[in-house]
Scaffold this motif. Structure first.
Motif, PDB file in Angstrom:
ATOM      1  N   VAL A 118       0.851  -1.183   0.000  1.00  0.00           N
ATOM      2  CA  VAL A 118       0.000   0.000   0.000  1.00  0.00           C
ATOM      3  C   VAL A 118       0.894   1.242   0.000  1.00  0.00           C
ATOM      4  O   VAL A 118       1.664   1.465   0.938  1.00  0.00           O
ATOM      5  N   SER A 119       0.796   2.038  -1.055  1.00  0.00           N
ATOM      6  CA  SER A 119       1.605   3.251  -1.170  1.00  0.00           C
ATOM      7  C   SER A 119       0.992   4.379  -0.352  1.00  0.00           C
ATOM      8  O   SER A 119      -0.226   4.438  -0.151  1.00  0.00           O
ATOM      9  N   ALA A 120       1.833   5.299   0.101  1.00  0.00           N
ATOM     10  CA  ALA A 120       1.337   6.492   0.783  1.00  0.00           C
ATOM     11  C   ALA A 120       0.613   7.380  -0.230  1.00  0.00           C
ATOM     12  O   ALA A 120       0.989   7.447  -1.410  1.00  0.00           O
ATOM     13  N   LYS A 121      -0.415   8.087   0.233  1.00  0.00           N
ATOM     14  CA  LYS A 121      -1.274   8.892  -0.649  1.00  0.00           C
ATOM     15  C   LYS A 121      -1.265  10.352  -0.223  1.00  0.00           C
ATOM     16  O   LYS A 121      -0.901  10.675   0.913  1.00  0.00           O
ATOM     17  N   PRO A 122      -1.678  11.250  -1.114  1.00  0.00           N
ATOM     18  CA  PRO A 122      -1.768  12.670  -0.745  1.00  0.00           C
ATOM     19  C   PRO A 122      -2.735  12.863   0.416  1.00  0.00           C
ATOM     20  O   PRO A 122      -3.781  12.207   0.491  1.00  0.00           O
ATOM     21  N   GLY A 123      -2.374  13.758   1.331  1.00  0.00           N
ATOM     22  CA  GLY A 123      -3.220  14.050   2.477  1.00  0.00           C
ATOM     23  C   GLY A 123      -3.781  15.457   2.422  1.00  0.00           C
ATOM     24  O   GLY A 123      -3.642  16.167   1.417  1.00  0.00           O
ATOM     25  N   GLU A 124      -4.380  15.877   3.514  1.00  0.00           N
ATOM     26  CA  GLU A 124      -5.015  17.191   3.570  1.00  0.00           C
ATOM     27  C   GLU A 124      -4.055  18.288   3.993  1.00  0.00           C
ATOM     28  O   GLU A 124      -4.407  19.468   3.965  1.00  0.00           O
ATOM     29  N   GLU A 125      -2.833  17.914   4.411  1.00  0.00           N
ATOM     30  CA  GLU A 125      -1.863  18.891   4.866  1.00  0.00           C
ATOM     31  C   GLU A 125      -0.566  18.753   4.078  1.00  0.00           C
ATOM     32  O   GLU A 125      -0.268  17.710   3.496  1.00  0.00           O
ATOM     33  N   LEU A 126       0.211  19.832   4.093  1.00  0.00           N
ATOM     34  CA  LEU A 126       1.503  19.834   3.419  1.00  0.00           C
ATOM     35  C   LEU A 126       2.478  18.930   4.174  1.00  0.00           C
ATOM     36  O   LEU A 126       2.619  19.030   5.393  1.00  0.00           O
ATOM     37  N   GLU A 127       3.126  18.034   3.439  1.00  0.00           N
ATOM     38  CA  GLU A 127       4.154  17.168   4.000  1.00  0.00           C
ATOM     39  C   GLU A 127       5.368  17.191   3.089  1.00  0.00           C
ATOM     40  O   GLU A 127       5.243  17.362   1.869  1.00  0.00           O
ATOM     41  N   ALA A 128       6.543  16.983   3.687  1.00  0.00           N
ATOM     42  CA  ALA A 128       7.765  16.880   2.891  1.00  0.00           C
ATOM     43  C   ALA A 128       8.780  16.046   3.660  1.00  0.00           C
ATOM     44  O   ALA A 128       8.760  16.001   4.897  1.00  0.00           O
ATOM     45  N   MET A 129       9.643  15.376   2.928  1.00  0.00           N
ATOM     46  CA  MET A 129      10.664  14.535   3.538  1.00  0.00           C
ATOM     47  C   MET A 129      11.866  14.452   2.611  1.00  0.00           C
ATOM     48  O   MET A 129      11.718  14.341   1.386  1.00  0.00           O
ATOM     49  N   VAL A 130      13.047  14.526   3.188  1.00  0.00           N
ATOM     50  CA  VAL A 130      14.294  14.308   2.463  1.00  0.00           C
ATOM     51  C   VAL A 130      15.164  13.397   3.312  1.00  0.00           C
ATOM     52  O   VAL A 130      15.287  13.610   4.526  1.00  0.00           O
ATOM     53  N   SER A 131      15.726  12.367   2.713  1.00  0.00           N
ATOM     54  CA  SER A 131      16.617  11.477   3.464  1.00  0.00           C
ATOM     55  C   SER A 131      17.785  11.053   2.588  1.00  0.00           C
ATOM     56  O   SER A 131      17.692  11.023   1.356  1.00  0.00           O
ATOM     57  N   GLY A 132      18.862  10.725   3.227  1.00  0.00           N
ATOM     58  CA  GLY A 132      20.036  10.224   2.531  1.00  0.00           C
ATOM     59  C   GLY A 132      20.804   9.286   3.422  1.00  0.00           C
ATOM     60  O   GLY A 132      20.753   9.390   4.657  1.00  0.00           O
ATOM     61  N   LEU A 133      21.501   8.351   2.825  1.00  0.00           N
ATOM     62  CA  LEU A 133      22.340   7.444   3.601  1.00  0.00           C
ATOM     63  C   LEU A 133      23.608   7.144   2.818  1.00  0.00           C
ATOM     64  O   LEU A 133      23.637   7.185   1.588  1.00  0.00           O
ATOM     65  N   THR A 134      24.648   6.828   3.556  1.00  0.00           N
ATOM     66  CA  THR A 134      25.915   6.476   2.939  1.00  0.00           C
ATOM     67  C   THR A 134      26.597   5.411   3.769  1.00  0.00           C
ATOM     68  O   THR A 134      26.480   5.393   5.000  1.00  0.00           O
ATOM     69  N   GLY A 135      27.264   4.507   3.095  1.00  0.00           N
ATOM     70  CA  GLY A 135      27.916   3.406   3.778  1.00  0.00           C
ATOM     71  C   GLY A 135      29.074   3.859   4.642  1.00  0.00           C
ATOM     72  O   GLY A 135      29.732   4.870   4.377  1.00  0.00           O
ATOM     73  N   VAL A 136      29.326   3.092   5.707  1.00  0.00           N
ATOM     74  CA  VAL A 136      30.439   3.339   6.620  1.00  0.00           C
ATOM     75  C   VAL A 136      31.425   2.194   6.454  1.00  0.00           C
ATOM     76  O   VAL A 136      31.022   1.024   6.460  1.00  0.00           O
ATOM     77  N   PRO A 137      32.723   2.490   6.268  1.00  0.00           N
ATOM     78  CA  PRO A 137      33.696   1.392   6.117  1.00  0.00           C
ATOM     79  C   PRO A 137      33.603   0.414   7.272  1.00  0.00           C
ATOM     80  O   PRO A 137      33.577   0.802   8.437  1.00  0.00           O
ATOM     81  N   SER A 138      33.522  -0.898   6.911  1.00  0.00           N
ATOM     82  CA  SER A 138      33.322  -1.907   7.949  1.00  0.00           C
ATOM     83  C   SER A 138      34.219  -3.120   7.760  1.00  0.00           C
ATOM     84  O   SER A 138      33.983  -4.162   8.341  1.00  0.00           O
ATOM     85  N   GLY A 139      35.248  -2.990   6.934  1.00  0.00           N
ATOM     86  CA  GLY A 139      36.148  -4.108   6.717  1.00  0.00           C
ATOM     87  C   GLY A 139      35.706  -5.041   5.614  1.00  0.00           C
ATOM     88  O   GLY A 139      36.398  -5.981   5.274  1.00  0.00           O
ATOM     89  N   ARG A 140      34.513  -4.786   5.049  1.00  0.00           N
ATOM     90  CA  ARG A 140      34.001  -5.593   3.944  1.00  0.00           C
ATOM     91  C   ARG A 140      33.441  -4.661   2.887  1.00  0.00           C
ATOM     92  O   ARG A 140      32.841  -3.633   3.202  1.00  0.00           O
ATOM     93  N   ASP A 141      33.619  -4.990   1.638  1.00  0.00           N
ATOM     94  CA  ASP A 141      33.017  -4.207   0.568  1.00  0.00           C
ATOM     95  C   ASP A 141      31.533  -4.514   0.485  1.00  0.00           C
ATOM     96  O   ASP A 141      31.126  -5.651   0.446  1.00  0.00           O
ATOM     97  N   ASN A 142      30.720  -3.546   0.546  1.00  0.00           N
ATOM     98  CA  ASN A 142      29.279  -3.647   0.333  1.00  0.00           C
ATOM     99  C   ASN A 142      28.697  -2.254   0.548  1.00  0.00           C
ATOM    100  O   ASN A 142      27.695  -2.073   1.220  1.00  0.00           O
TER     101      ASN A 142
END
Length: 760
Positions: free
Chosen positions: A154-178
């Motif tokens: 079930v996808s999120a749908k437009p609501g009655e109020e203004l919403e916004a979201m920004v996210s980002g992620l980046t890998g942290v060296p852990s001794g293994r490539d991935n």
């Protein structure tokens, strides 16, 4: 006592004992209700008489669930395996193998639209409100091909109020490539009082975790892009309409197969054949897929009930190069292109509830076209069928040819369904359902063998050698017209205000079709002519269960006991040389018990867990596949009697345990700690039950430590997945055209990443 059984007992005690004892503990916190639409109505999860797991959008975000394969770690008796050619999906040990002719045994639905082809599991997975996992046949409301279960996204749908979201992620060296990187964003805003729009997008990159010595790179390297635009329109108080336009692109360099046991050829080349995340394919494998999904959902709410219209256009285009021998030898690199388009329309009326008879009636139509083309230069060496023990003989080229495959399926399906609930008493009700399906399909397979480097027919000597390898030129076509009626009955009793008991029977079915991957038109158990068309798969399921609210609403426990008997099960098995054969295997029995629950111990600490026991047995599977040296092989037929044995991906025990703790800090900050532990018992990873493909019992640990504002307008988190860096295999398979070897797909290794999120 083994370490695995000790862990399992501790998990059971931690996740279930508190729930059983919770009724005697005075607890003030109350669990937040989870509302689902598993029965095509909005209702509490605790009122649904089906074994269901609901994963909320918040859990998906915080656990780093980026696709359906990740989701399987959090849902008992569900497994998605990326595979070598196409994804394989299993529920309670039942699934489909690697063949473009198959439709999924687990019906996957995105906002009501059936995504029945394996490649459609790779569609966009972003901005999700929730995912509902329904186990067992769901034929009445979800359709014919939900024979093992259904996933409703079930996808999120437009609501009655203004919403916004920004996210980002980046890998942290852990001794293994991935290493991974991801950026996603969402904006939802009302335009007028009755019109709104929501736009969401995601970009994700993965660097890979296997090193390919042949082409000197990490694999699989993945680049994904997805964009979704959703319009919400409410022209009248009684009418809601949502139009979703979604597209995604996925590019992958490299596959996840690596050799784990030496073959006639790899034993001569000296390449790596140890399970150590190192592979040696000579081809630069890739897979590119573009998917689309356009959905229109309209609900019209009248006093007698709700009329719903669900229209969907979906499909994909894919191109991929797969080194089918998975080695440094240029034996058979497969270049394939697949094109699929589908249109569906459902009309459904759900009566208002609260009457003696509450009902749902509807009609459904779907039409689809699938085109699959594949070509490969074939280079057969003497080691293809037998290891002589002498490398100069094994590696000597025997025959060369060019192969071309042209496969297509056209399908039309109509169905009508009805479900009625009779409320005998406020605490007692019976639900009866039926679905009648009419389906028409045509299938075509054209397979050509050419002299290498030409478009000329193979010479007699080449053709004779290839015939020994079960490869010959042929053309096959057929049409099928099938009608099936699927009933169900369910009884519910509210034993108390907090305990609901149910028992039900359902008949399920999965469509028959045509085999895309066989290389010959011969007769017999492995014959591509005999098995070009395969029949519908049928299932009769019985399930009893209970949904319980405990500890004054602070805890819940759900229990399901099931028994499902399958007839004419569809399986895809390696023919022992270079191809796959689809057959109706006979009959099988899958039975077991599933438990899951939540307990809000305090306002700060949530504990949740699941436990599943699975017993799968082939009741009748005389012409099963064989691995090399199988003790029960029929020397004349080349098959093995698997009656009484288990299936691939049928671990007896699976379990998960999750704990989340939140602690307010100074300056309106909140610290959140989360740990997820999953357990999967020992199981086979190939249908021939080759002991070389056994995946040992394994525990995996994911964890998260996050800091956020009190209003959750921003957050930062450090997330780790598979922290103990377990190496596990997804699908095992004998080596192709290379005697004696074995290979397996490797599942993702340890990943650690830093994530930041802002929300308005």
């Amino acid at each position: 006592m083994t370490a695995q059984s000790h862990w399992l007992r501790r998990s059971l005690a931690l996740s279930l004992s508190p729930l059983v004892l919770a009724s005697s503990v005075q607890a003030k916190p109350v669990l937040e209700e989870i509302v689902v639409t598993a029965q095509k109505r909005a209702e509490s999860l605790s009122d649904v008489p089906v074994s269901v797991t609901a994963v909320t959008g918040d859990k998906i975000t915080k656990a780093g669930i980026s696709n359906l394969a990740d989701l399987s770690e959090y849902t008992p008796n569900f497994k998605l395996v990326p595979g070598g050619l196409i994804p394989n999906v299993y529920m309670r040990g039942v699934g489909s193998g690697s063949n473009q002719g198959f439709e999924l045994s687990v019906g996957i639905f995105a906002d009501g639209i059936h995504l029945g082809r394996p490649h459609q599991t790779r569609a966009a997975f972003l901005d999700i409100e929730r995912v509902e996992v329904l186990r067992g046949p769901q034929s009445i409301l979800f359709g014919k091909n939900a024979i093992a279960g259904a996933l409703s996204i079930v996808s999120a749908k437009p609501g009655e109020e203004l919403e916004a979201m920004v996210s980002g992620l980046t890998g942290v060296p852990s001794g293994r490539d991935n290493d991974i990187k991801e950026f996603s964003a969402m904006v939802s805003t009302p335009i007028t009082d009755n019109f709104g729009v929501r736009i969401a997008g995601r970009m994700r990159q993965e660097d890979g975790y296997l090193y390919n010595e042949g082409v000197k790179r990490l694999e699989p390297e993945v680049d994904e892009k997805a964009l979704r635009l959703t319009f919400g329109y409410h022209p009248l108080d009684w009418m809601d309409a949502y139009l979703k336009l979604e597209k995604s692109e996925r590019e992958q360099n490299g596959r996840t197969f690596e050799f784990t046991h030496a073959s006639a050829l790899t034993g001569c080349s000296g390449e790596d054949i140890v399970l150590n995340r190192v592979k040696n394919t000579d081809a630069e494998e890739y897979a590119e897929i573009d998917t689309y999904n356009y959905t229109l959902n309209v609900d019209m709410n009248f006093e007698p009930g709700t009329l719903s219209l669900t229209s969907g256009w979906s499909g994909f285009e894919s191109v991929d190069l797969f080194d089918a021998d998975s080695s440094s030898f240029d034996t058979v690199p497969l270049l394939g292109a697949e094109d699929y388009d589908q249109f569906s329309q459902e009309i459904r009326f759900a009566s208002a509830t609260g009457n003696f008879a509450d009902y749902i009636v509807g009609a459904f139509y779907q039409t689809s076209e699938l085109q699959f083309d594949e070509s490969a230069p074939l280079n057969v060496r003497n080691g293809a069928l037998q290891d002589s023990g002498l490398c100069p003989i094994n590696t000597l080229e025997n025959v060369k040819a060019d192969l071309e495959r042209d496969f297509s399926i056209d399908s039309d399906a109509w169905s009508a369904f009805a479900q009625v609930t009779l409320n005998w008493l406020p605490t007692l009700r019976t639900t009866l359902g039926v679905r009648h399906v009419v389906e028409e399909k045509t299938g075509f397979r054209d397979f050509n063998v050419y002299q290498s480097g030409t478009k000329n027919d193979a010479d007699p000597a080449t053709a004779a050698i290839l015939n020994v390898l079960l490869i010959n030129e042929h053309t096959l076509s057929s049409a099928r017209d099938v009608t099936v009626t699927l009933p169900s009955v369910n009884i519910q009793w509210d034993a108390t205000d907090d305990i609901m008991l149910y028992a039900g029977f359902t008949r399920g079915a999965k469509s028959g079709s045509y085999d895309a991957r066989n290389n010959n038109d011969g007769m017999g158990p492995n014959g591509g002519g005999t098995n070009f068309e395969f029949e519908d798969e049928m299932a009769d399921a019985v399930e009893i269960g209970s949904k319980m609210r405990l500890a004054d609403g602070a805890a819940e426990l759900n229990v399901a006991i099931y028994r499902v008997e399958y007839e004419d099960m569809q399986v895809s098995v390696f023919d022992g040389v270079a191809g796959f054969t689809v057959t109706n295997a006979g009959s099988a029995l899958t039975q077991g018990i599933e438990l899951d629950g939540r307990w809000l111990l305090t306002e700060k600490f949530m504990l949740s867990g699941s436990l599943a026991y699975l017993d799968f047995e082939w009741l009748d599977y005389v012409d099963g596949p064989c691995y090399e040296g199988a003790p029960n092989e029929d020397p004349d037929a080349g098959t093995c009697d698997l009656t009484g044995r288990e299936n691939q991906h049928t671990p007896e025990w699976t379990a998960s345990l999750s704990g989340t703790y939140t602690q307010p800090l100074l300056n309106a900050l909140v610290l959140e700690l989360g740990v997820d532990v999953s357990y999967k018992g020992e199981h086979f990873t190939s249908g021939d039950l080759d002991p070389r493909g056994i995946q040992d019992a394994v525990n995996k640990i994911n964890a998260r430590i996050g800091l956020s504002s009190e209003e959750e307008t921003w957050s930062v988190a450090l997330v780790g997945k598979n922290l103990t860096d377990e190496t596990t295999i997804g699908i095992g398979s004998p080596s192709a055209l290379d005697a004696g070897g074995y290979r397996a797909t490797i599942e993702p290794t340890k990943t650690i990443y830093l994530e930041g999120r802002w929300r308005y």
